[in-house]
Design a protein around this motif. Sequence first.
Motif, PDB file in Angstrom:
ATOM      1  N   ASP A   1      -4.946  -2.351  -7.910  1.00 54.73           N
ATOM      2  CA  ASP A   1      -6.131  -3.305  -6.729  1.00 54.73           C
ATOM      3  C   ASP A   1      -4.865  -3.348  -5.451  1.00 54.73           C
ATOM      4  N   PRO A   2      -5.088  -2.613  -4.388  1.00 59.01           N
ATOM      5  CA  PRO A   2      -4.592  -2.660  -3.560  1.00 59.01           C
ATOM      6  C   PRO A   2      -5.319  -4.182  -2.231  1.00 59.01           C
TER       7      PRO A   2
ATOM      8  N   PRO B   1       0.679  -6.258  -0.040  1.00 52.68           N
ATOM      9  CA  PRO B   1      -0.700  -5.410  -0.419  1.00 52.68           C
ATOM     10  C   PRO B   1      -0.970  -4.167   0.174  1.00 52.68           C
ATOM     11  N   GLY B   2      -1.755  -3.267  -0.127  1.00 50.33           N
ATOM     12  CA  GLY B   2      -2.244  -2.788   0.510  1.00 50.33           C
ATOM     13  C   GLY B   2      -1.961  -1.087   0.044  1.00 50.33           C
ATOM     14  N   HIS B   3      -1.495  -1.435  -1.489  1.00 54.00           N
ATOM     15  CA  HIS B   3      -0.747   0.003  -2.199  1.00 54.00           C
ATOM     16  C   HIS B   3      -2.200  -0.435  -3.244  1.00 54.00           C
ATOM     17  N   GLY B   4      -1.946   1.203  -3.489  1.00 54.08           N
ATOM     18  CA  GLY B   4      -3.484   1.293  -4.500  1.00 54.08           C
ATOM     19  C   GLY B   4      -3.100   1.833  -6.069  1.00 54.08           C
TER      20      GLY B   4
ATOM     21  N   GLU C   1      -3.464 -11.652  -5.956  1.00 57.04           N
ATOM     22  CA  GLU C   1      -4.147 -11.905  -4.769  1.00 57.04           C
ATOM     23  C   GLU C   1      -3.495 -12.705  -4.178  1.00 57.04           C
ATOM     24  N   PRO C   2      -2.685 -12.892  -2.984  1.00 59.71           N
ATOM     25  CA  PRO C   2      -2.035 -13.644  -2.202  1.00 59.71           C
ATOM     26  C   PRO C   2      -2.956 -14.944  -2.180  1.00 59.71           C
ATOM     27  N   LEU C   3      -1.810 -16.153  -2.277  1.00 65.40           N
ATOM     28  CA  LEU C   3      -3.290 -17.470  -3.172  1.00 65.40           C
ATOM     29  C   LEU C   3      -3.205 -18.329  -1.828  1.00 65.40           C
ATOM     30  N   GLY C   4      -3.071 -18.355  -0.494  1.00 62.68           N
ATOM     31  CA  GLY C   4      -3.955 -18.162   0.852  1.00 62.68           C
ATOM     32  C   GLY C   4      -3.727 -19.849   0.827  1.00 62.68           C
TER      33      GLY C   4
END
Length: 334
Positions: free
Chosen positions: A209-210, A240-243, A263-266
């Motif tokens: 998942d990118p 992130p950004g790599h599939g 996913e970044p926790l944010g």
Amino acid sequence: MSNLERDPQELLCREQGSVQLAASPVELLEPRDVPLGGPRAMNVRRTLPQRSRSLIGAWCFLDHYGPDRVSETGGMHVPPHPHTGLQTVSWLFTGEIEHRDSAGYHALVRPGELNLMTAGSGICHSEISTPETQILHGAQLWTALPEHARFTEPRFDHYAPEPVIGGNFELRVFMGSLGGSTSPVPLHSPLLGAELLLDAGTSVEFDADPSFEHGVLVDSGSVRFNGTLTTADQLAYLPPGHGTLELSAEPGEPVRLLLLGGEPLGESIVMWWNFVGRDHDEIVEYRKNWQAEIGAEPRPGGSPETNQFGKVVDNTLDYLPAPTLPNARIRPRR
């Protein structure tokens, strides 16, 4: 597992930009040795959190230990201790650990089987290596619960994933989904956790998942992770950004690794000892409640008693007191 450091740091963990290297987007994180207890204590190698990176998705803590001869190190002997705002993830390569908690669960942690404890609003548990264990080897990880789930009811889940067998690899997905395998354990943010065994001198690719950031902890051998050489005990971070996740074992030795993602926790979180909260005052309250519940310190000013953490089922051990808080409020780490 408890963080048994005598002087644990207060950490304000924020989302961080990745370190972009000239030849590769992968960032290498080195472990630091942490003794769990006294002079004969088992040593662990901690790669999260650290100065350059606090989180990978919601993964906020990673201890890697062994292979240790229990007769020499004493094995794992962690008496009842508290947690808030997190899930503990226990994953063994060798050995066996007995788990008891205040939600009423009693279970054994065995190699290739996930034990997932959701602390939520508060839980306490103990972890003791069994008398039959001669070699202890594995990892203990925590995931931070996001705001909407951090006061959920405590619970415990066990899952033994069926391996996905390829021509040169063996994959066990214990959280999330990868390589056509999906774990059924409940998650509160998008996450991935898997063990991968890869034959020496061979490669494998997985669709990813990118939107996820990923981490690879190498247990044994050496592997190139999206082009960057990663050796035993190192944690490699991919933003992130790599599939595609590309993993190539170096010749001469097979590789065993843990693959993490999310996913970044944010959200910013505060970690101190075994508590995850959102600010200094929450941590102070958690510690105060724990100390009062185990009789280590009275509650000041006659404030009402709490039962935030409960009591461990069938416990015969003394409860672990909390360390003394530092005489300072939490400050962001720069």
